[in-house]
Scaffold this active site. Structure first.
Site, PDB file in Angstrom:
ATOM      1  N   TYR A 124      -2.511   2.331  14.458  1.00 20.55           N
ATOM      2  CA  TYR A 124      -3.983   2.325  14.502  1.00 20.55           C
ATOM      3  C   TYR A 124      -4.520   3.185  15.643  1.00 20.55           C
ATOM      4  O   TYR A 124      -5.608   3.750  15.529  1.00 20.55           O
ATOM      5  CB  TYR A 124      -4.522   0.881  14.524  1.00 20.55           C
ATOM      6  CG  TYR A 124      -4.313   0.213  13.182  1.00 20.55           C
ATOM      7  CD1 TYR A 124      -5.085   0.575  12.080  1.00 20.55           C
ATOM      8  CD2 TYR A 124      -3.284  -0.708  12.989  1.00 20.55           C
ATOM      9  CE1 TYR A 124      -4.867   0.014  10.835  1.00 20.55           C
ATOM     10  CE2 TYR A 124      -3.057  -1.278  11.740  1.00 20.55           C
ATOM     11  CZ  TYR A 124      -3.847  -0.913  10.664  1.00 20.55           C
ATOM     12  OH  TYR A 124      -3.624  -1.450   9.417  1.00 20.55           O
ATOM     13  N   ASP A 162     -13.227   3.756   9.412  1.00 18.88           N
ATOM     14  CA  ASP A 162     -13.793   4.804  10.278  1.00 18.88           C
ATOM     15  C   ASP A 162     -15.259   4.482  10.552  1.00 18.88           C
ATOM     16  O   ASP A 162     -15.811   3.514  10.017  1.00 18.88           O
ATOM     17  CB  ASP A 162     -13.617   6.201   9.639  1.00 18.88           C
ATOM     18  CG  ASP A 162     -14.379   6.341   8.317  1.00 18.88           C
ATOM     19  OD1 ASP A 162     -15.600   6.081   8.304  1.00 18.88           O
ATOM     20  OD2 ASP A 162     -13.764   6.719   7.295  1.00 18.88           O
ATOM     21  N   HIS A 186     -13.325  -4.264   5.654  1.00 19.35           N
ATOM     22  CA  HIS A 186     -11.918  -4.218   6.080  1.00 19.35           C
ATOM     23  C   HIS A 186     -11.780  -3.978   7.583  1.00 19.35           C
ATOM     24  O   HIS A 186     -10.713  -3.590   8.047  1.00 19.35           O
ATOM     25  CB  HIS A 186     -11.152  -3.147   5.291  1.00 19.35           C
ATOM     26  CG  HIS A 186     -10.910  -3.530   3.850  1.00 19.35           C
ATOM     27  ND1 HIS A 186     -10.494  -2.649   2.881  1.00 19.35           N
ATOM     28  CD2 HIS A 186     -11.033  -4.742   3.223  1.00 19.35           C
ATOM     29  CE1 HIS A 186     -10.362  -3.288   1.717  1.00 19.35           C
ATOM     30  NE2 HIS A 186     -10.700  -4.551   1.904  1.00 19.35           N
ATOM     31  N   CYS A 221      -9.623 -10.437  20.073  1.00 20.30           N
ATOM     32  CA  CYS A 221      -8.733 -11.405  20.716  1.00 20.30           C
ATOM     33  C   CYS A 221      -8.061 -12.238  19.633  1.00 20.30           C
ATOM     34  O   CYS A 221      -8.741 -12.781  18.760  1.00 20.30           O
ATOM     35  CB  CYS A 221      -9.543 -12.296  21.658  1.00 20.30           C
ATOM     36  SG  CYS A 221      -8.621 -13.735  22.234  1.00 20.30           S
ATOM     37  N   GLY A 252     -15.474   6.836  -4.449  1.00 19.62           N
ATOM     38  CA  GLY A 252     -14.189   7.175  -3.824  1.00 19.62           C
ATOM     39  C   GLY A 252     -13.277   6.003  -3.549  1.00 19.62           C
ATOM     40  O   GLY A 252     -12.660   5.943  -2.497  1.00 19.62           O
ATOM     41  N   THR A 253     -13.193   5.090  -4.500  1.00 21.13           N
ATOM     42  CA  THR A 253     -12.233   3.989  -4.333  1.00 21.13           C
ATOM     43  C   THR A 253     -11.379   3.891  -5.585  1.00 21.13           C
ATOM     44  O   THR A 253     -11.884   4.031  -6.709  1.00 21.13           O
ATOM     45  CB  THR A 253     -12.938   2.658  -3.999  1.00 21.13           C
ATOM     46  OG1 THR A 253     -11.934   1.639  -3.859  1.00 21.13           O
ATOM     47  CG2 THR A 253     -13.951   2.236  -5.049  1.00 21.13           C
ATOM     48  N   ALA A 257     -17.166  13.643  -3.540  1.00 20.14           N
ATOM     49  CA  ALA A 257     -18.274  12.818  -3.059  1.00 20.14           C
ATOM     50  C   ALA A 257     -19.330  13.651  -2.330  1.00 20.14           C
ATOM     51  O   ALA A 257     -20.527  13.362  -2.429  1.00 20.14           O
ATOM     52  CB  ALA A 257     -17.731  11.723  -2.138  1.00 20.14           C
TER      53      ALA A 257
HETATM   54  P1  OAD Z   1      -7.397   4.885  -2.128  1.00 23.19           P
HETATM   55  O1  OAD Z   1      -6.599   5.845  -1.324  1.00 23.19           O
HETATM   56  O2  OAD Z   1      -6.671   3.819  -2.859  1.00 23.19           O
HETATM   57  O3  OAD Z   1      -8.261   5.674  -3.209  1.00 23.19           O
HETATM   58  C1  OAD Z   1      -9.028   6.794  -2.872  1.00 23.19           C
HETATM   59  C2  OAD Z   1      -9.882   7.170  -4.068  1.00 23.19           C
HETATM   60  O4  OAD Z   1     -10.745   8.214  -3.675  1.00 23.19           O
HETATM   61  C3  OAD Z   1      -9.095   7.669  -5.275  1.00 23.19           C
HETATM   62  O5  OAD Z   1      -9.575   7.012  -6.445  1.00 23.19           O
HETATM   63  C4  OAD Z   1      -9.422   9.174  -5.334  1.00 23.19           C
HETATM   64  O6  OAD Z   1      -9.485   9.672  -6.669  1.00 23.19           O
HETATM   65  C5  OAD Z   1     -10.780   9.207  -4.679  1.00 23.19           C
HETATM   66  N1  OAD Z   1     -11.091  10.472  -3.979  1.00 23.19           N
HETATM   67  C6  OAD Z   1     -10.276  11.216  -3.206  1.00 23.19           C
HETATM   68  N2  OAD Z   1     -10.942  12.252  -2.671  1.00 23.19           N
HETATM   69  C7  OAD Z   1     -12.217  12.170  -3.129  1.00 23.19           C
HETATM   70  C8  OAD Z   1     -13.392  12.944  -2.934  1.00 23.19           C
HETATM   71  N3  OAD Z   1     -13.416  14.018  -2.143  1.00 23.19           N
HETATM   72  N4  OAD Z   1     -14.541  12.555  -3.559  1.00 23.19           N
HETATM   73  C9  OAD Z   1     -14.541  11.457  -4.371  1.00 23.19           C
HETATM   74  N5  OAD Z   1     -13.468  10.700  -4.581  1.00 23.19           N
HETATM   75  C10 OAD Z   1     -12.314  11.036  -3.974  1.00 23.19           C
HETATM   76  O7  OAD Z   1      -8.508   4.271  -1.136  1.00 23.19           O
HETATM   77  P2  OAD Z   1      -9.357   2.932  -1.273  1.00 23.19           P
HETATM   78  O8  OAD Z   1      -9.684   2.638  -2.695  1.00 23.19           O
HETATM   79  O9  OAD Z   1     -10.463   3.040  -0.311  1.00 23.19           O
HETATM   80  O10 OAD Z   1      -7.230  -1.406   2.931  1.00 23.19           O
HETATM   81  O11 OAD Z   1      -8.337   1.865  -0.744  1.00 23.19           O
HETATM   82  C11 OAD Z   1      -8.739   0.525  -0.639  1.00 23.19           C
HETATM   83  C12 OAD Z   1      -8.018  -0.146   0.501  1.00 23.19           C
HETATM   84  O12 OAD Z   1      -6.612   0.027   0.348  1.00 23.19           O
HETATM   85  C13 OAD Z   1      -8.314   0.445   1.881  1.00 23.19           C
HETATM   86  O13 OAD Z   1      -9.491  -0.056   2.445  1.00 23.19           O
HETATM   87  C14 OAD Z   1      -7.119   0.026   2.671  1.00 23.19           C
HETATM   88  C15 OAD Z   1      -6.049   0.351   1.661  1.00 23.19           C
HETATM   89  O14 OAD Z   1      -4.852  -0.314   1.762  1.00 23.19           O
HETATM   90  C16 OAD Z   1      -6.744  -1.918   4.059  1.00 23.19           C
HETATM   91  O15 OAD Z   1      -6.122  -1.272   4.873  1.00 23.19           O
HETATM   92  C17 OAD Z   1      -7.046  -3.376   4.213  1.00 23.19           C
END
Ligand code: OAD
Length: 235
Positions: free
Chosen positions: A58, A95, A110, A118, A177-178, A221
């Site tokens: 981290y 971030d 998250h 702490c 973007g998830t 995005a």
């Molecule tokens: P992921 O890495 O699983 O997914 C990223 C998504 O963003 C994918 O669906 C890509 O297609 C999309 N993507 C990438 N670049 C992009 C762009 N420029 N514009 C639009 N879309 C784009 O990330 P998250 O879904 O955020 O949790 O992951 C969820 C959680 O899993 C995170 O918060 C983290 C991780 O483990 C913890 O650490 C608790």
């Protein structure tokens, strides 16, 4: 579709919104979970086993923050909040790019890289230096360990009461973007849809939950979010 009447908008963001700012996603090619096993760095058990390794992981993420800037996607969401004050941004990202772009109505479900906690009292501290396995709080006597203020796998996300309340009220839900692989965030679209909200997905690609949205906008995005915000509020 007529969008101008939306008065309560919930936006869920994931790593994809920060990708164009230079922060790696988790599951795309070259993503963080390719080079690190999440069991080694993102679970409470990992912290118990090897807190030095977890703190280092981290620290590296945190050290990136001053080197990156919010992109047009983050900036557009801050404009949306100004134009539609009922807008809430829920981010899975740790971030600080949404707040630096100007979003105020924001939940870091998250956690946040810029804070430590702490392990005993839960008090939050702003992190000014890299943390180590010896970093201690100043809230307890004797002092206790500080851990990253990050929700690890197996832990409860933050702000869920507020989030579900907002999902139950919103008339527009936007996911940006998830990948839709981590719950409960991946289920928010169902919650919003079941209450009658119109649901839009913005993603560079298909996600695991794409079929649950009314509308898809495929693309980066930084382009697609400003386009949608312009349609919603005219600038
Ligand atoms: P992921 O890495 O699983 O997914 C990223 C998504 O963003 C994918 O669906 C890509 O297609 C999309 N993507 C990438 N670049 C992009 C762009 N420029 N514009 C639009 N879309 C784009 O990330 P998250 O879904 O955020 O949790 O992951 C969820 C959680 O899993 C995170 O918060 C983290 C991780 O483990 C913890 O650490 C608790």
């Amino acid at each position: 579709m007529s969008k101008s009447h939306y008065s309560s908008i919930v936006v869920l963001t994931g790593a994809g919104i920060s990708a164009e700012s230079g922060i790696k996603t988790f599951r795309d090619q070259g993503g963080l979970w390719e080079s690190h096993r999440l069991e080694d760095v993102a679970t409470p058990e990992a912290f118990q086993r090897d807190s030095a390794l977890v703190q280092r992981f981290y620290n590296e993420r945190r050290a990136q923050l001053p080197l990156v800037e919010p992109n047009d996607g983050h900036l557009a969401l801050a404009r949306l909040e100004k134009a539609v004050p009922g807008t809430l941004v829920i981010t899975q990202n740790v971030d600080d790019l949404h707040e630096r772009a100007g979003s105020h109505h924001l939940i870091h479900m998250h956690g946040e890289l810029s804070k430590a906690r702490c392990v005993k009292s839960g008090q939050l501290f702003r992190v000014k230096e890299p943390l180590s396995e010896h970093s201690l709080c100043t809230c307890c006597v004797p002092a206790n360990l500080l851990r990253p203020h990050i929700v690890w796998f197996g832990e409860m996300p933050l702000g869920l009461d507020r989030i579900f309340h907002a999902l139950a009220q919103c008339d527009l839900f936007i996911a940006i973007g998830t990948s839709g692989q981590v719950y409960p965030a991946a289920g928010f679209v169902d919650e919003a849809a079941s209450q009658g909200a119109y649901c839009i997905e913005i993603n560079a690609d298909n996600s695991h939950i794409s079929d649950r949205f009314d509308e898809h906008r495929r693309g980066p995005a930084s382009i697609e979010v400003p386009k949608l915000v312009k349609e919603l509020c005219g600038h």
